[in-house]
Design an enzyme around this catalytic site. Sequence first.
Site, PDB file in Angstrom:
ATOM      1  N   GLU A 170       0.832  -1.195   0.000  1.00  0.00           N
ATOM      2  CA  GLU A 170       0.000   0.000   0.000  1.00  0.00           C
ATOM      3  C   GLU A 170       0.868   1.248   0.000  1.00  0.00           C
ATOM      4  O   GLU A 170       2.017   1.220   0.395  1.00  0.00           O
ATOM      5  CB  GLU A 170      -0.929   0.011   1.217  1.00  0.00           C
ATOM      6  CG  GLU A 170      -0.303  -0.449   2.538  1.00  0.00           C
ATOM      7  CD  GLU A 170       0.857   0.367   3.022  1.00  0.00           C
ATOM      8  OE1 GLU A 170       0.783   1.622   2.893  1.00  0.00           O
ATOM      9  OE2 GLU A 170       1.841  -0.199   3.524  1.00  0.00           O
ATOM     10  N   GLU A 312       4.459  -0.935   1.292  1.00  0.00           N
ATOM     11  CA  GLU A 312       4.613  -1.257  -0.130  1.00  0.00           C
ATOM     12  C   GLU A 312       4.650  -2.768  -0.387  1.00  0.00           C
ATOM     13  O   GLU A 312       4.866  -3.196  -1.523  1.00  0.00           O
ATOM     14  CB  GLU A 312       5.886  -0.621  -0.713  1.00  0.00           C
ATOM     15  CG  GLU A 312       5.968   0.878  -0.536  1.00  0.00           C
ATOM     16  CD  GLU A 312       7.326   1.474  -0.883  1.00  0.00           C
ATOM     17  OE1 GLU A 312       8.220   0.698  -1.305  1.00  0.00           O
ATOM     18  OE2 GLU A 312       7.504   2.685  -0.720  1.00  0.00           O
TER      19      GLU A 312
END
Length: 354
Positions: A170, A312
């Site tokens: 994310e 991420e």
Amino acid sequence: MRHFYISPLDERYRAPLLEKINNLTKPKGALGRLEEIALQVGMIQRSLTPELHKPYNIIFCADHGIVNEGISQSPKEVTWQVVYNILSGGAGVCYLSRQHGVETLLVDVGVDYEFGSIEGLIDRKIMYGTESYLEGYAMTESQFDRAIEVGVEMVERAQQEGANIVSFGEMGITNTAASALWMSILTGMDLRDCVGRGSGLNDAGLEHKYQILKRALEGYQGSSETIDHIRYFGGLEMVAALGGMLRAAELRMTILVDGFIMTACLLAARALYPLVGQYAIFGHQGDEAGHARLLNYLGAKPLLHLGMRLGEGSGAVCALPIVHSSVRMLSEMASFAGAGVTKYFDQDTDETHE
């Protein structure tokens, strides 16, 4: 919200998998967590010789309306700047993905920025950032459903490319705040035990963040339904990941869970569909304050504890080789009978492999 049909792991495979694991050329349990993961993946795939194919890391990106309250060390524009950094291959998750052979899907589901058409960025923008949950719901029911469907679509794309294991990442400034709120609501833990420093708040900043989130929680205007809690405080990138996790479990794919934010998404997914947890392997324990408590609540044993807090999907990607090692054990390690090695423990009296 669509209905997901998630099956429990097939218990018929447990005994034969354990027998195979216990008869490999090693003392029983000598490969520790690798044996546990091999058992889990074998049961997920319903195979005595499971294999991992075409791992994908799906990164969802979106902004949060609460960012205007100054609860993050990083300004809102960092969200879109990091998207460009990922596209250029310069982000932390990029080199890890190259190292471990992981494909990436980068998806704009709600960044407050106009990217236009860019190669490598999948445009599924639902809105330009959520609303502030100090004022009401972060997203409408329709927006929530659309985010779920984006997650479903991306997992299906990965599966069509041959993936049977997927992780989620994310990018969205202040999403540790939304994660802390989900954690507090869904576990019953005190909010203060769930709130952390995010991208590096000092003590004063941490206290300000806590007070804003406390105010938001006290001002909640929704119902007691889990979905209401999720869409009131959540981010579009988090809801997309939630939908992706549920679809991955429905497709009997292995889910490699990243750090605090993705663990909060797994928590929310499990609150809606408890069986999704059977498909999850937790990649690492991050350095965000609430993550260890949340992992403990879920009964999860993370593979790594390296003090990471990048997001991420980086921690999940970093842990992938351990999952590979676990699965290869079942297909590449010799048995006592096959290798002509005398079995040097008594299987009837030795402890049962858990």
